[in-house]
Design a protein around this motif. Structure first.
Motif, PDB file in Angstrom:
ATOM      1  N   GLU A 178      37.535 -93.135 -63.345  1.00  0.00           N
ATOM      2  CA  GLU A 178      38.030 -91.900 -63.415  1.00  0.00           C
ATOM      3  C   GLU A 178      37.527 -90.983 -62.401  1.00  0.00           C
ATOM      4  OE1 GLU A 178      38.513 -88.756 -67.358  1.00  0.00           O
ATOM      5  OE2 GLU A 178      36.827 -90.144 -67.147  1.00  0.00           O
ATOM      6  N   LEU A 179      38.686 -90.409 -61.751  1.00  0.00           N
ATOM      7  CA  LEU A 179      38.454 -89.670 -60.533  1.00  0.00           C
ATOM      8  C   LEU A 179      38.972 -88.196 -60.970  1.00  0.00           C
ATOM      9  CD1 LEU A 179      39.828 -92.270 -58.035  1.00  0.00           C
ATOM     10  CD2 LEU A 179      37.387 -91.876 -58.678  1.00  0.00           C
ATOM     11  N   LYS A 180      38.171 -87.236 -60.915  1.00  0.00           N
ATOM     12  CA  LYS A 180      38.521 -85.871 -61.374  1.00  0.00           C
ATOM     13  C   LYS A 180      38.401 -84.916 -60.064  1.00  0.00           C
ATOM     14  CE  LYS A 180      37.522 -86.270 -66.318  1.00  0.00           C
ATOM     15  NZ  LYS A 180      36.655 -85.698 -67.448  1.00  0.00           N
ATOM     16  N   THR A 181      37.413 -85.146 -59.023  1.00  0.00           N
ATOM     17  CA  THR A 181      37.178 -84.302 -58.122  1.00  0.00           C
ATOM     18  C   THR A 181      37.790 -84.870 -56.660  1.00  0.00           C
ATOM     19  OG1 THR A 181      35.143 -84.980 -57.416  1.00  0.00           O
ATOM     20  CG2 THR A 181      35.186 -83.336 -59.071  1.00  0.00           C
ATOM     21  N   ARG A 182      37.939 -83.995 -55.787  1.00  0.00           N
ATOM     22  CA  ARG A 182      38.444 -84.213 -54.583  1.00  0.00           C
ATOM     23  C   ARG A 182      37.477 -85.010 -53.763  1.00  0.00           C
ATOM     24  NH1 ARG A 182      39.881 -78.873 -54.413  1.00  0.00           N
ATOM     25  NH2 ARG A 182      38.536 -78.251 -53.102  1.00  0.00           N
ATOM     26  N   SER A 183      36.146 -84.731 -53.965  1.00  0.00           N
ATOM     27  CA  SER A 183      35.020 -85.849 -53.240  1.00  0.00           C
ATOM     28  C   SER A 183      35.070 -87.098 -53.790  1.00  0.00           C
ATOM     29  CB  SER A 183      33.785 -85.138 -53.359  1.00  0.00           C
ATOM     30  OG  SER A 183      33.542 -84.960 -54.742  1.00  0.00           O
ATOM     31  N   ALA A 184      35.368 -87.190 -55.022  1.00  0.00           N
ATOM     32  CA  ALA A 184      35.391 -88.485 -55.858  1.00  0.00           C
ATOM     33  C   ALA A 184      36.531 -89.509 -55.255  1.00  0.00           C
ATOM     34  CB  ALA A 184      35.401 -88.353 -57.165  1.00  0.00           C
ATOM     35  N   VAL A 185      37.624 -88.930 -54.792  1.00  0.00           N
ATOM     36  CA  VAL A 185      38.763 -89.935 -54.517  1.00  0.00           C
ATOM     37  C   VAL A 185      38.444 -90.460 -53.122  1.00  0.00           C
ATOM     38  CG1 VAL A 185      40.007 -88.451 -55.973  1.00  0.00           C
ATOM     39  CG2 VAL A 185      40.308 -88.187 -53.404  1.00  0.00           C
ATOM     40  N   VAL A 186      37.765 -89.817 -52.185  1.00  0.00           N
ATOM     41  CA  VAL A 186      37.521 -90.372 -50.936  1.00  0.00           C
ATOM     42  C   VAL A 186      37.178 -91.681 -50.632  1.00  0.00           C
ATOM     43  CG1 VAL A 186      36.358 -89.770 -48.686  1.00  0.00           C
ATOM     44  CG2 VAL A 186      37.099 -87.942 -50.162  1.00  0.00           C
ATOM     45  N   PRO A 187      36.031 -92.163 -51.302  1.00  0.00           N
ATOM     46  CA  PRO A 187      35.529 -93.534 -51.177  1.00  0.00           C
ATOM     47  C   PRO A 187      36.631 -94.661 -51.489  1.00  0.00           C
ATOM     48  CG  PRO A 187      33.997 -92.300 -52.031  1.00  0.00           C
ATOM     49  CD  PRO A 187      35.231 -91.535 -52.219  1.00  0.00           C
ATOM     50  N   TYR A 188      37.203 -94.166 -52.552  1.00  0.00           N
ATOM     51  CA  TYR A 188      38.482 -95.129 -52.759  1.00  0.00           C
ATOM     52  C   TYR A 188      39.714 -94.826 -52.086  1.00  0.00           C
ATOM     53  CZ  TYR A 188      35.495 -95.754 -56.999  1.00  0.00           C
ATOM     54  OH  TYR A 188      34.244 -95.947 -57.632  1.00  0.00           O
ATOM     55  N   ALA A 189      40.173 -94.041 -51.536  1.00  0.00           N
ATOM     56  CA  ALA A 189      41.093 -93.735 -50.753  1.00  0.00           C
ATOM     57  C   ALA A 189      40.725 -94.704 -49.337  1.00  0.00           C
ATOM     58  CB  ALA A 189      41.422 -92.308 -50.127  1.00  0.00           C
ATOM     59  N   LYS A 190      39.570 -94.677 -48.911  1.00  0.00           N
ATOM     60  CA  LYS A 190      39.200 -95.415 -47.888  1.00  0.00           C
ATOM     61  C   LYS A 190      39.135 -96.920 -47.959  1.00  0.00           C
ATOM     62  CE  LYS A 190      36.003 -92.039 -45.546  1.00  0.00           C
ATOM     63  NZ  LYS A 190      34.716 -91.721 -45.181  1.00  0.00           N
ATOM     64  N   LYS A 191      38.902 -97.223 -49.358  1.00  0.00           N
ATOM     65  CA  LYS A 191      39.054 -98.808 -49.821  1.00  0.00           C
ATOM     66  C   LYS A 191      40.483 -99.049 -49.570  1.00  0.00           C
ATOM     67  CE  LYS A 191      35.574 -98.842 -53.134  1.00  0.00           C
ATOM     68  NZ  LYS A 191      34.669-100.107 -52.875  1.00  0.00           N
ATOM     69  N   LEU A 192      41.505 -98.168 -49.868  1.00  0.00           N
ATOM     70  CA  LEU A 192      42.903 -98.598 -49.969  1.00  0.00           C
ATOM     71  C   LEU A 192      43.139 -98.828 -48.362  1.00  0.00           C
ATOM     72  CD1 LEU A 192      44.732 -96.413 -52.261  1.00  0.00           C
ATOM     73  CD2 LEU A 192      44.115 -98.837 -52.598  1.00  0.00           C
ATOM     74  N   GLN A 193      42.519 -98.069 -47.371  1.00  0.00           N
ATOM     75  CA  GLN A 193      42.634 -98.291 -46.042  1.00  0.00           C
ATOM     76  C   GLN A 193      42.385 -99.579 -45.561  1.00  0.00           C
ATOM     77  OE1 GLN A 193      40.961 -94.712 -44.177  1.00  0.00           O
ATOM     78  NE2 GLN A 193      43.054 -94.250 -43.343  1.00  0.00           N
ATOM     79  N   GLU A 194      41.041 -99.972 -46.167  1.00  0.00           N
ATOM     80  CA  GLU A 194      40.508-101.289 -45.697  1.00  0.00           C
ATOM     81  C   GLU A 194      41.251-102.247 -46.239  1.00  0.00           C
ATOM     82  OE1 GLU A 194      36.696-101.054 -47.777  1.00  0.00           O
ATOM     83  OE2 GLU A 194      35.925 -99.594 -46.521  1.00  0.00           O
ATOM     84  N   MET A 195      42.211-102.125 -47.236  1.00  0.00           N
ATOM     85  CA  MET A 195      43.221-103.154 -47.631  1.00  0.00           C
ATOM     86  C   MET A 195      44.422-103.127 -46.829  1.00  0.00           C
ATOM     87  SD  MET A 195      42.191-102.467 -51.824  1.00  0.00           S
ATOM     88  CE  MET A 195      43.328-103.396 -52.321  1.00  0.00           C
ATOM     89  N   GLY A 196      44.360-102.292 -45.893  1.00  0.00           N
ATOM     90  CA  GLY A 196      45.913-102.296 -45.100  1.00  0.00           C
ATOM     91  C   GLY A 196      46.444-101.069 -44.947  1.00  0.00           C
ATOM     92  N   ALA A 197      46.365 -99.903 -45.883  1.00  0.00           N
ATOM     93  CA  ALA A 197      47.059 -98.696 -45.526  1.00  0.00           C
ATOM     94  C   ALA A 197      46.729 -97.856 -44.403  1.00  0.00           C
ATOM     95  CB  ALA A 197      46.887 -97.751 -46.923  1.00  0.00           C
ATOM     96  N   ARG A 198      47.677 -97.242 -43.788  1.00  0.00           N
ATOM     97  CA  ARG A 198      47.238 -96.566 -42.723  1.00  0.00           C
ATOM     98  C   ARG A 198      46.802 -95.071 -42.679  1.00  0.00           C
ATOM     99  NH1 ARG A 198      52.200 -97.329 -38.443  1.00  0.00           N
ATOM    100  NH2 ARG A 198      50.975 -95.907 -37.508  1.00  0.00           N
TER     101      ARG A 198
END
Length: 300
Positions: free
Chosen positions: A193-213
């Motif tokens: 569960e992601l409620k704050t802007r700081s909380a989403v950053v690590p998971y956004a980076k995971k999507l980058q590691e999976m291939g998103a630019r």
């Protein structure tokens, strides 16, 4: 050229009913009919910002012809593929009760019609952008977005994907230029569960590691976050305003981001354009105009 694909476009019939009662005859106090679908919304906002765009997808019956007429009447180009049987869907949205809507099914899409769309996409070049947005009709394979990206992978088309769960995760191997989940959709992918802007950053980076630019996360009243391809990171609060209509706000954010990036190639500008466009649509009866976007941009 920027192309958008809406597999199951609609006529959105938006109504308000005072004191709605189940089991009774209710009469509308407000009515509005608009062309609907995430890709179409992106095309409309891009057109409002002065960019040429072509809407692709499938249409059927009298509702399909009305979708085409309204999209082209707004000023967008279209190359909708006609389906001989069935009708394009009508989605009824009850404004009086927030979040209440009844969405139609739409026509069945045959393999032959899918291939017709693929042949249109074969003409795209590295000077084009393609936006894939929304759900996949049940008559089409769940791998549709992945199939398109696989087919275009050697053409170096910049592709944007605005989808959820497996539809999104499955395309990451083909390195989409931009993906735009909201914080709830991002949380669903990773089971958190992601409620704050700081909380989403690590998971956004995971999507980058999976291939998103580039990963753009919309968070409604909490604001937005961008984790960009060049390693930069941006976040902002939501602009102040009164929510009038949340439909199309996320699509408007995609359009604003693309318009900003194409204008300058600067991620900071693109991010602020995306936030301003998404918020401007949320604060308006219709999708955001250029003037509304520019007004909110100045506050960021």
């Amino acid at each position: 050229m920027i192309y958008t694909v809406t597999f199951n476009p609609s006529l959105d019939y938006i109504v308000a009913v005072d004191d709605f009662q189940l089991g009774m005859t209710n009469r509308t106090t407000f009515e509005q009919i608009l062309p609907g679908g995430k890709g179409i919304n992106v095309s409309i906002v891009l057109n409002n910002l002065g960019l040429e765009t072509t809407a692709l997808g499938f249409v059927a019956g009298f509702t399909g012809e009305e979708i085409r007429r309204r999209v082209e009447g707004i000023g967008c180009l279209s190359k909708f593929i006609p389906i001989e049987s069935g009708i394009s869907r009508i989605n009824m949205k009850l404004r009086s009760i927030e979040g209440t809507e009844i969405n139609g099914m739409g026509p069945a899409i045959s393999a032959e019609k899918i291939e017709e769309l693929m042949r249109l996409l074969d003409d795209l070049t590295d000077t084009d952008m393609l936006v894939l947005a929304g759900s996949i009709p049940s008559s089409m394979p769940d791998s549709m977005y992945m199939d398109i990206m696989k087919r275009l992978k050697d053409k170096h088309v910049l592709i944007v994907v605005d989808a959820t769960r497996e539809l999104l995760v499955n395309v990451l191997r083909y390195h989409p230029f931009l993906i735009k989940p909201n914080n709830h959709e991002l949380g669903e992918i990773f089971g958190v569960e992601l409620k704050t802007r700081s909380a989403v950053v690590p998971y956004a980076k995971k999507l980058q590691e999976m291939g998103a630019r580039n990963v753009l996360i919309s968070m409604a009243g909490e604001g937005a976050v961008l984790v960009a391809e060049d390693g930069s990171f941006y976040e902002t609060h939501a602009p102040k305003g009164t929510l009038v209509n949340g439909v199309g706000a996320g699509d408007s954010m995609v359009a604003g981001f693309l318009a900003g990036w194409l204008e300058t190639g600067d991620y900071s500008h693109a991010f602020k354009m995306g936030v301003a466009a998404g918020s401007a649509s949320a604060f308006s009866e219709l999708l955001a105009t250029k003037a509304e976007i520019e007004q909110l941009y100045a506050t960021l």
